[in-house]
Design a protein around this motif. Structure first.
Motif, PDB file in Angstrom:
ATOM      1  N   LYS A 102       0.803  -1.354  -0.245  1.00  0.00           N
ATOM      2  CA  LYS A 102       0.005  -0.078  -0.133  1.00  0.00           C
ATOM      3  C   LYS A 102       1.037   1.383   0.074  1.00  0.00           C
ATOM      4  O   LYS A 102       0.478   2.354  -0.597  1.00  0.00           O
ATOM      5  CB  LYS A 102      -0.925  -0.108   1.289  1.00  0.00           C
ATOM      6  N   ASP A 103       1.989   1.130   0.614  1.00  0.00           N
ATOM      7  CA  ASP A 103       3.015   2.236   0.513  1.00  0.00           C
ATOM      8  C   ASP A 103       3.474   2.692  -0.701  1.00  0.00           C
ATOM      9  O   ASP A 103       3.330   3.784  -1.173  1.00  0.00           O
ATOM     10  CB  ASP A 103       3.961   1.991   1.665  1.00  0.00           C
TER      11      ASP A 103
ATOM     12  N   LEU B  48       9.784   3.211  -3.176  1.00  0.00           N
ATOM     13  CA  LEU B  48      10.900   2.408  -3.954  1.00  0.00           C
ATOM     14  C   LEU B  48      11.349   1.608  -2.637  1.00  0.00           C
ATOM     15  O   LEU B  48      11.833   0.490  -2.664  1.00  0.00           O
ATOM     16  CB  LEU B  48      12.058   3.392  -4.645  1.00  0.00           C
ATOM     17  N   CYS B  49      11.500   2.274  -1.447  1.00  0.00           N
ATOM     18  CA  CYS B  49      11.856   1.741  -0.449  1.00  0.00           C
ATOM     19  C   CYS B  49      11.105   0.463   0.150  1.00  0.00           C
ATOM     20  O   CYS B  49      11.757  -0.296   0.641  1.00  0.00           O
ATOM     21  CB  CYS B  49      12.065   2.778   1.001  1.00  0.00           C
ATOM     22  N   ALA B  50       9.598   0.612   0.206  1.00  0.00           N
ATOM     23  CA  ALA B  50       8.998  -0.451   0.520  1.00  0.00           C
ATOM     24  C   ALA B  50       9.070  -1.460  -0.442  1.00  0.00           C
ATOM     25  O   ALA B  50       9.006  -2.667  -0.186  1.00  0.00           O
ATOM     26  CB  ALA B  50       7.626   0.189   0.321  1.00  0.00           C
ATOM     27  N   ALA B  51       9.125  -1.343  -1.734  1.00  0.00           N
ATOM     28  CA  ALA B  51       9.398  -2.316  -2.916  1.00  0.00           C
ATOM     29  C   ALA B  51      10.633  -3.170  -2.618  1.00  0.00           C
ATOM     30  O   ALA B  51      10.596  -4.257  -2.378  1.00  0.00           O
ATOM     31  CB  ALA B  51       9.348  -1.561  -4.175  1.00  0.00           C
TER      32      ALA B  51
ATOM     33  N   HIS C  52       4.724  -8.068  -7.549  1.00  0.00           N
ATOM     34  CA  HIS C  52       3.899  -7.399  -8.660  1.00  0.00           C
ATOM     35  C   HIS C  52       2.518  -7.268  -8.264  1.00  0.00           C
ATOM     36  O   HIS C  52       1.678  -6.325  -8.125  1.00  0.00           O
ATOM     37  CB  HIS C  52       3.958  -7.847 -10.127  1.00  0.00           C
ATOM     38  N   LYS C  53       1.899  -8.573  -7.639  1.00  0.00           N
ATOM     39  CA  LYS C  53       0.753  -8.857  -7.354  1.00  0.00           C
ATOM     40  C   LYS C  53       0.496  -8.024  -5.667  1.00  0.00           C
ATOM     41  O   LYS C  53      -0.483  -7.258  -5.761  1.00  0.00           O
ATOM     42  CB  LYS C  53       0.363 -10.337  -7.048  1.00  0.00           C
ATOM     43  N   LEU C  54       1.561  -7.835  -5.038  1.00  0.00           N
ATOM     44  CA  LEU C  54       1.418  -7.113  -3.818  1.00  0.00           C
ATOM     45  C   LEU C  54       1.291  -5.596  -4.171  1.00  0.00           C
ATOM     46  O   LEU C  54       0.390  -5.176  -3.366  1.00  0.00           O
ATOM     47  CB  LEU C  54       2.740  -7.257  -3.008  1.00  0.00           C
ATOM     48  N   PHE C  55       1.935  -5.028  -4.859  1.00  0.00           N
ATOM     49  CA  PHE C  55       1.975  -3.815  -5.270  1.00  0.00           C
ATOM     50  C   PHE C  55       1.072  -3.164  -6.079  1.00  0.00           C
ATOM     51  O   PHE C  55       0.779  -2.144  -6.445  1.00  0.00           O
ATOM     52  CB  PHE C  55       3.325  -3.222  -5.809  1.00  0.00           C
TER      53      PHE C  55
END
Length: 145
Positions: free
Chosen positions: A53-54, A57-60, A74-77
């Motif tokens: 949800k964030d 780039l840091c969260a990814a 990819h599904k998460l983001f």
């Protein structure tokens, strides 16, 4: 210091197992496992959805360090971040199912909520209680007597 279940495994094995199970949960959206493992998976899966949800780039990068597979990331983001954009927390549900034959371990389904073919429908969000007017110190001290 955060408390967690050790699940009778060394740290490396436990973290590898949790990473794999969270990735499989995101991929299939429902898995069956023991109750204690499901409770630990729930903690990590909710953290991964928060990172999705964030969307930064840091969260990814933090999510990529935990989950396994680019399709899961990819599904998460994309899909999950959009599905839970209005929900504050509680993205997973734990449903106890049976006692496993062989070792009598209690089993449970862990699944994401608000999806197709879920085992139980989600409850509507609870309304917020009305705000109470704070009492002045004099009136509060008289109530305590």
């Amino acid at each position: 210091m955060t408390k967690f279940r050790k699940l009778n495994r060394p740290t490396g094995h436990r973290m590898s197992m949790l990473r794999t199970m969270v990735s499989q949960l995101v991929k299939h959206e429902r898995i069956e496992t023991t109750v204690s493992k499901a409770k630990e998976i729930r903690r990590e899966a909710d953290k991964m959805v928060q990172l999705g949800k964030d969307g930064s780039l840091c969260a990814a990068r933090r999510a990529a360090a935990f989950v396994r597979g680019d399709n899961v990331l990819h599904k998460l983001f994309t899909e999950m971040a959009y599905r839970y954009k209005d929900r504050v927390g509680g993205y997973t549900r734990l449903l106890r199912t049976r006692i496993r034959v062989g070792d009598a371990a209690p089993m449970a389904y862990i699944e994401f909520i608000d999806r197709e073919n879920e085992l139980r429908q989600s409850k509507p969000p609870a309304p917020q209680p009305p705000q109470r007017v704070p009492l002045d110190p004099w009136a509060r001290s008289n109530l305590c007597k």
